[in-house]
Design an enzyme around this catalytic site. Structure first.
Site, PDB file in Angstrom:
ATOM      1  N   CYS A 161      10.903  17.314  14.495  1.00 34.74           N
ATOM      2  CA  CYS A 161      10.040  16.169  14.218  1.00 34.74           C
ATOM      3  C   CYS A 161       8.806  16.619  13.427  1.00 34.74           C
ATOM      4  O   CYS A 161       8.911  16.950  12.264  1.00 34.74           O
ATOM      5  CB  CYS A 161       9.683  15.452  15.515  1.00 34.74           C
ATOM      6  SG  CYS A 161       9.110  13.752  15.281  1.00 34.74           S
ATOM      7  N   HIS A 200      15.336  14.566  17.545  1.00 31.48           N
ATOM      8  CA  HIS A 200      15.079  15.396  18.725  1.00 31.48           C
ATOM      9  C   HIS A 200      16.404  15.837  19.354  1.00 31.48           C
ATOM     10  O   HIS A 200      16.895  15.210  20.308  1.00 31.48           O
ATOM     11  CB  HIS A 200      14.245  14.611  19.748  1.00 31.48           C
ATOM     12  CG  HIS A 200      12.836  14.385  19.317  1.00 31.48           C
ATOM     13  ND1 HIS A 200      11.821  15.258  19.621  1.00 31.48           N
ATOM     14  CD2 HIS A 200      12.281  13.397  18.570  1.00 31.48           C
ATOM     15  CE1 HIS A 200      10.690  14.815  19.100  1.00 31.48           C
ATOM     16  NE2 HIS A 200      10.937  13.690  18.451  1.00 31.48           N
ATOM     17  N   GLU A 256      17.020  18.206  21.326  1.00 31.16           N
ATOM     18  CA  GLU A 256      16.883  18.674  22.707  1.00 31.16           C
ATOM     19  C   GLU A 256      17.248  17.598  23.729  1.00 31.16           C
ATOM     20  O   GLU A 256      17.633  17.906  24.858  1.00 31.16           O
ATOM     21  CB  GLU A 256      15.460  19.173  22.961  1.00 31.16           C
ATOM     22  CG  GLU A 256      14.378  18.113  23.017  1.00 31.16           C
ATOM     23  CD  GLU A 256      13.788  17.725  21.661  1.00 31.16           C
ATOM     24  OE1 GLU A 256      12.726  17.079  21.637  1.00 31.16           O
ATOM     25  OE2 GLU A 256      14.411  18.076  20.638  1.00 31.16           O
TER      26      GLU A 256
END
Length: 547
Positions: free
Chosen positions: A380, A519, A521
């Site tokens: 990001c 993102h 993750e």
């Protein structure tokens, strides 16, 4: 129809209700049941999207664009069940809905009260999708006795009465403090917590007691006697070396059996814990270790980057190495050289964030990784800073920056290589935003498709040229600078399907330097590590052999 487990907490906060809920969900799955987990938060924010990371930790984003509590990340990581907008609700959201209905006249002129109107709204939320799964696990945020949580406790009390007998049970987490001076575990705080819970009409069926020491049989019997719970339903929750030991640890203590017994499910299906045994093996039997620096602006609170830390752990599992994470404050590099702080690390990760504070430090971290050939993953804002670094130092756009920082100060200082995203395509319609719009829920949120450049590093990592990842941002790299930057070697290797929004950049002449606007993750799991994190850790291993 689903059976409901309501998970509450007492004595103190942060006992691990979210982890216990997630572990229980995984154990029920291991016995062949389908599950869904929900979080009911008492705070008055509509959602945590506008809260500071220092205030609340990470904001977890779902595929359908909900900004939720970080516990939903635990739910997904342990069960693999993708969370939805309907799996998280706050007091603010409940009251907003009630007041909207009142303004429309839905209540036919009645006086609006907490009981029944607010509690009915909570119950309606709880019942969403109840016919889809075998078990619905609902965690109530905060602790029993909190004034903000009273409507939720009342709602679940009513809900258990509305349902046929045997369809709802209550699981309560408490603390058993250890007094070193007397060498005793003290049960009184647990007794008082259960007393408080019973005073509002809820009697726990299962007690999970957080303790640093084993619970002697005598104390277990005492807790069962004074709390009116079967001795076998007093479950110990000990500190663990890794949260991913929790399913096996809770199973050894009998949590899943106690829950099934409370529902009268007998004989209970035998669990298949092969997945969690493999996870535990990968945690404890590693072939080495790597050191990775996370250069961020919220490093004083590790929960601000919870999913990133866990995804790195998953990447380590995929490669059978231990990942040592060191948190580096990006603000240090605003005034100091990055090299002394970053030398010796096998890889560098720069996560997301908001605002200008610490961004010059992130730019220096990206420069260090690019010039020293250290593996770099920018997420990001971490991608945007890598692009600005490339624009300034390679493409010679000395005043390259982000509109976000100009908006913060109220005057133009930069050439906006990163600009405020005013419109984008979501599904079959166009979304439009203005700089002055409300902050809450106005970002580009949720899952979006991206098309990867054939032959690129990321296409090889994903083994695909089409991906779907979750987003949470309102500023975007301006595609008009693509040609100039690609001429310098920075490849725009991932784009939105319409070709307007850069999703991934990578340096062609670098061993491993990737920035992503999304993102990754958020979708990583211990039994299914995200490919970007798995390959990032692999690159760190290669880097460690050169240090």
């Amino acid at each position: 129809m689903a059976r409901f487990v309501f998970i509450t907490g007492g004595v103190v906060s942060s006992l691990g209700k979210g982890l216990a809920s997630a572990a229980l969900g995984s154990l029920l799955q291991a016995r062949g049941f389908s599950v869904r987990l929900r979080k009911l938060d008492p705070y008055l924010n509509v959602d945590p999207g506008t809260m500071s990371p220092f205030e609340h930790g990470e904001v977890f984003v779902t595929d359908d664009g909900a900004e939720t509590d970080l516990d939903l990340g635990h739910y997904e990581r342990f069960t693999g069940v993708a969370a939805r907008n309907t799996d998280s609700v706050s007091s603010g959201r409940v009251y907003s809905t009630v007041l909207e209905k009142e303004r429309r006249g839905d209540y036919l002129g009645k006086t609006i009260q907490v009981i029944p109107h607010v509690t009915n709204e909570i119950k309606d939320f709880i019942s969403i999708g109840e016919d889809e799964v075998d078990f619905m696990l609902c965690e109530i945020g905060g602790t029993v006795g909190d004034i903000e949580a009273l409507p939720f406790f009342e709602a679940i009390r009513q809900y258990s009465q509305d349902k046929p007998r045997g369809e709802c049970i209550f699981m309560h987490l408490t603390l058993l403090p250890y007094l070193a001076a007397s060498g005793e575990l003290k049960t009184k705080p647990t007794q008082h917590s259960v007393k408080e819970l019973r005073s509002i009409g809820i009697a726990p069926d299962v007690l999970v007691c957080r303790s640093e020491h084993p619970i002697p049989e005598k104390e277990r019997e005492k807790i069962g006697l004074f709390c009116n719970v079967r001795k076998e339903s007093v479950i110990a929750a000990y500190d663990l070396n890794s949260i991913y030991e929790a399913p096996l640890a809770y199973h050894r203590e009998g949590l899943d059996q106690a829950v099934l017994d409370a529902f009268g499910i007998s004989p209970a299906p035998k669990p298949d814990l092969t997945v969690w045994e493999d996870v535990a093996d990968r945690i404890h039997n590693t072939d080495g270790e790597v050191n990775i620096a996370i250069v961020g602006k919220y490093v004083q609170l590790e929960d601000a980057y919870k999913s990133i830390k866990e995804a790195l752990t998953h990447g380590g599992m995929a490669n059978r190495v231990k990942v040592n994470v060191e948190w580096v404050d990006a603000e240090i590099f605003d005034t100091e050289d990055a090299a002394p702080y970053l030398e010796g690390f096998h890889a560098i990760l720069v996560p997301g964030g908001f605002g200008e504070r610490g961004t010059e430090g992130k730019i220096k971290a990206a420069e260090f990784a690019r010039t020293r050939k250290v593996p770099y993953l920018g997420i990001c804002l971490g991608m945007q800073m890598a692009v600005i670094e490339a624009a300034r130092n390679v493409a010679k756009l000395a005043d390259a920056g982000s509109e976000e920082f100009d908006h913060e100060l109220g005057k133009k200082r930069f050439t906006p290589v990163v600009y405020h995203l005013k419109e984008w395509v979501q599904g079959n319609h166009k979304v439009e935003r203005k700089v002055g719009d409300d902050k809450g829920g106005t970002m580009r949120l949720g899952a979006y498709d991206a098309t990867l450049l054939e032959g690129s590093k990321v296409a090889g990592i994903y083994d695909s040229t089409h991906i779907e990842e979750r987003h949470r941002h309102r500023y975007e790299v301006d595609v008009k600078y693509r040609e100039k930057l690609e001429a310098c070697g920075l490849s725009f290797s991932g784009m939105s399907p319409d070709g307007r929004l850069p999703e991934i950049v990578e340096w062609k002449d670098h061993p491993w330097f990737i920035g992503v606007q999304f993102h990754p993750e958020l979708k990583s799991k211990p039994f299914a590590p995200h490919p970007l994190f798995a390959d990032f850790v692999r690159a760190a291993i290669e880097s460690s052999r050169l240090v």
